[in-house]
Design a protein around this motif. Structure first.
Motif, PDB file in Angstrom:
ATOM      1  N   VAL A   1      43.737  40.887  43.942  1.00  0.00           N
ATOM      2  CA  VAL A   1      42.630  39.926  43.990  1.00  0.00           C
ATOM      3  C   VAL A   1      41.268  40.602  43.807  1.00  0.00           C
ATOM      4  O   VAL A   1      40.451  40.126  42.999  1.00  0.00           O
ATOM      5  CB  VAL A   1      42.678  39.111  45.295  1.00  0.00           C
ATOM      6  CG1 VAL A   1      41.405  38.283  45.464  1.00  0.00           C
ATOM      7  CG2 VAL A   1      43.904  38.191  45.292  1.00  0.00           C
ATOM      8  N   PRO A   2      40.958  41.712  44.506  1.00  0.00           N
ATOM      9  CA  PRO A   2      39.635  42.324  44.298  1.00  0.00           C
ATOM     10  C   PRO A   2      39.406  42.791  42.861  1.00  0.00           C
ATOM     11  O   PRO A   2      38.305  42.647  42.322  1.00  0.00           O
ATOM     12  CB  PRO A   2      39.639  43.515  45.263  1.00  0.00           C
ATOM     13  CG  PRO A   2      40.685  43.201  46.273  1.00  0.00           C
ATOM     14  CD  PRO A   2      41.725  42.430  45.540  1.00  0.00           C
ATOM     15  N   VAL A   3      40.438  43.330  42.230  1.00  0.00           N
ATOM     16  CA  VAL A   3      40.288  43.842  40.871  1.00  0.00           C
ATOM     17  C   VAL A   3      40.069  42.698  39.880  1.00  0.00           C
ATOM     18  O   VAL A   3      39.193  42.761  39.004  1.00  0.00           O
ATOM     19  CB  VAL A   3      41.522  44.681  40.482  1.00  0.00           C
ATOM     20  CG1 VAL A   3      41.425  45.126  39.028  1.00  0.00           C
ATOM     21  CG2 VAL A   3      41.646  45.892  41.393  1.00  0.00           C
ATOM     22  N   VAL A   4      40.848  41.638  40.023  1.00  0.00           N
ATOM     23  CA  VAL A   4      40.700  40.498  39.118  1.00  0.00           C
ATOM     24  C   VAL A   4      39.348  39.822  39.319  1.00  0.00           C
ATOM     25  O   VAL A   4      38.662  39.465  38.346  1.00  0.00           O
ATOM     26  CB  VAL A   4      41.854  39.498  39.324  1.00  0.00           C
ATOM     27  CG1 VAL A   4      41.617  38.225  38.520  1.00  0.00           C
ATOM     28  CG2 VAL A   4      43.185  40.132  38.915  1.00  0.00           C
ATOM     29  N   LEU A   5      38.932  39.647  40.559  1.00  0.00           N
ATOM     30  CA  LEU A   5      37.620  39.047  40.816  1.00  0.00           C
ATOM     31  C   LEU A   5      36.495  39.938  40.284  1.00  0.00           C
ATOM     32  O   LEU A   5      35.493  39.444  39.751  1.00  0.00           O
ATOM     33  CB  LEU A   5      37.428  38.804  42.314  1.00  0.00           C
ATOM     34  CG  LEU A   5      38.253  37.670  42.927  1.00  0.00           C
ATOM     35  CD1 LEU A   5      37.965  37.562  44.427  1.00  0.00           C
ATOM     36  CD2 LEU A   5      37.963  36.341  42.238  1.00  0.00           C
ATOM     37  N   GLY A   6      36.654  41.241  40.424  1.00  0.00           N
ATOM     38  CA  GLY A   6      35.651  42.154  39.888  1.00  0.00           C
ATOM     39  C   GLY A   6      35.509  42.014  38.386  1.00  0.00           C
ATOM     40  O   GLY A   6      34.396  41.993  37.853  1.00  0.00           O
ATOM     41  N   MET A   7      36.629  41.884  37.685  1.00  0.00           N
ATOM     42  CA  MET A   7      36.567  41.714  36.233  1.00  0.00           C
ATOM     43  C   MET A   7      36.019  40.341  35.853  1.00  0.00           C
ATOM     44  O   MET A   7      35.392  40.190  34.801  1.00  0.00           O
ATOM     45  CB  MET A   7      37.953  41.913  35.633  1.00  0.00           C
ATOM     46  CG  MET A   7      38.383  43.371  35.578  1.00  0.00           C
ATOM     47  SD  MET A   7      37.244  44.432  34.639  1.00  0.00           S
ATOM     48  CE  MET A   7      37.400  43.733  32.997  1.00  0.00           C
ATOM     49  N   ALA A   8      36.240  39.334  36.698  1.00  0.00           N
ATOM     50  CA  ALA A   8      35.640  38.023  36.446  1.00  0.00           C
ATOM     51  C   ALA A   8      34.116  38.127  36.495  1.00  0.00           C
ATOM     52  O   ALA A   8      33.407  37.579  35.638  1.00  0.00           O
ATOM     53  CB  ALA A   8      36.146  37.010  37.466  1.00  0.00           C
ATOM     54  N   VAL A   9      33.616  38.832  37.491  1.00  0.00           N
ATOM     55  CA  VAL A   9      32.165  39.035  37.602  1.00  0.00           C
ATOM     56  C   VAL A   9      31.654  39.818  36.396  1.00  0.00           C
ATOM     57  O   VAL A   9      30.617  39.471  35.798  1.00  0.00           O
ATOM     58  CB  VAL A   9      31.826  39.776  38.911  1.00  0.00           C
ATOM     59  CG1 VAL A   9      30.354  40.198  38.926  1.00  0.00           C
ATOM     60  CG2 VAL A   9      32.144  38.905  40.113  1.00  0.00           C
ATOM     61  N   LEU A  10      32.385  40.847  35.985  1.00  0.00           N
ATOM     62  CA  LEU A  10      31.944  41.657  34.854  1.00  0.00           C
ATOM     63  C   LEU A  10      31.915  40.838  33.563  1.00  0.00           C
ATOM     64  O   LEU A  10      30.998  40.978  32.745  1.00  0.00           O
ATOM     65  CB  LEU A  10      32.873  42.856  34.688  1.00  0.00           C
ATOM     66  CG  LEU A  10      32.348  43.993  33.804  1.00  0.00           C
ATOM     67  CD1 LEU A  10      31.073  44.588  34.392  1.00  0.00           C
ATOM     68  CD2 LEU A  10      33.413  45.075  33.643  1.00  0.00           C
ATOM     69  N   GLY A  11      32.898  39.956  33.376  1.00  0.00           N
ATOM     70  CA  GLY A  11      32.903  39.094  32.200  1.00  0.00           C
ATOM     71  C   GLY A  11      31.715  38.156  32.164  1.00  0.00           C
ATOM     72  O   GLY A  11      31.112  37.926  31.102  1.00  0.00           O
TER      73      GLY A  11
END
Length: 290
Positions: free
Chosen positions: A107-117
């Motif tokens: 979850v933290p990694v996917v959410l982090g990439m969502a923010v980066l996108g």
């Protein structure tokens, strides 16, 4: 169990989040720097052309690298060391052990990439022609909005499932990368153009920000003609006028960007659900404690 999972995976999680923060900071700096000279498009292009090339490469690679880095060793490393036996003989069910580790690491990694996108979408708004004129074009579509998170989730769930099946972290990493690249390429080239019916319009120019899917030259009577602007390099509109031709464009308009993003993210979410089902099967049918 949550605390134990965090202790085991904190290095991967913190490295991934550190990468996200670093690149988000760079893109924020570029956004404000480009905005300050936005009155001069030529200067923006000269200043940030090299940056855009590297940014695209990095953002295309990050989802598979981060997802695999977090997912491949998630179960495989414990199985290789035999420490999963201790965890599963302490009154913790297999389902809880599996689900907790997936949630804590993924979850933290996917959410982090969502923010980066989303930061990428915001940052690139001021880069003009350097963004390939349409956000629906590859590689712009893949590095903005929701899909970087969806791609990361796919790489994470695929590598985690392969780690359970193969019980080898390195093999899970290699196979994930081998499968990921053609899969994303097929979705971009085969499925994405079919998310909606292209718009057909007769006009001298393609609408701004549109993703071109075809073009046909028409004469004054509306009949199709081949090679209507042969030899007209740099004089497209003038040639059309001289020869009495018009163009019928087939395209996806720019305002379909977010709907296409949602469709593609949903498609990858469905693939992730299927991979989770495979992982759950491997958890109960393939994972042994002895």
């Amino acid at each position: 169990m949550t605390w134990v999972a965090w202790r085991q995976q904190r290095l991967q999680i913190l490295v991934c989040l550190g990468v996200v923060v670093a690149f988000a900071a760079v893109m924020t700096w570029v956004r404000f720097g480009a905005a300050a000279i936005a009155h001069d498009p030529a200067l923006v292009e000269a200043t940030y052309e090299r940056y855009v090339d590297y940014q695209r490469l990095v953002l295309l690679a990050l989802p598979v690298l981060m997802g695999t880095f977090a997912g491949a060793p998630l179960f495989a490393a414990e199985i290789e060391r035999g420490t999963h036996v201790f965890g599963l003989t302490q009154g913790i069910s297999r389902n809880r052990w599996w689900a907790t580790k997936l949630a804590v690491a993924g979850v933290p990694v996917v959410l982090g990439m969502a923010v980066l996108g989303l930061v990428s979408s915001w940052s690139d708004q001021v880069l003009g022609a350097l963004t390939y004129n349409s956000r629906l074009n590859t590689p712009m579509f893949e590095v903005q909005g929701l899909v970087p998170a969806a791609y990361t989730a796919l790489a994470f769930t695929l590598s985690a499932a392969l780690g359970l099946l193969l019980r080898n972290g390195l093999a899970a990493m290699v196979l994930t990368i081998v499968a990921y690249v053609p899969l994303v390429g097929v979705v971009a080239s085969v499925l994405r153009p079919s998310y909606a019916t292209p718009v057909s319009e007769v006009a001298p120019q393609l609408p701004e920000g549109a993703w071109r899917r075809g073009m046909t030259f028409l004469d004054g009577a509306g009949n199709e003609v081949p090679s209507g602007v042969a030899g007209c390099v740099g004089r497209f509109e003038e040639c059309l006028a001289e020869r009495g031709l018009t163009v019928r464009w087939a395209f996806h308009p720019a305002d379909r960007f977010w709907s296409f993003q949602a469709i593609e993210a949903g498609l990858f979410a469905a693939l992730c659900a299927a991979l989770l089902a495979v992982g759950a099967w491997a958890l109960h049918k393939r994972l042994r404690l002895g």
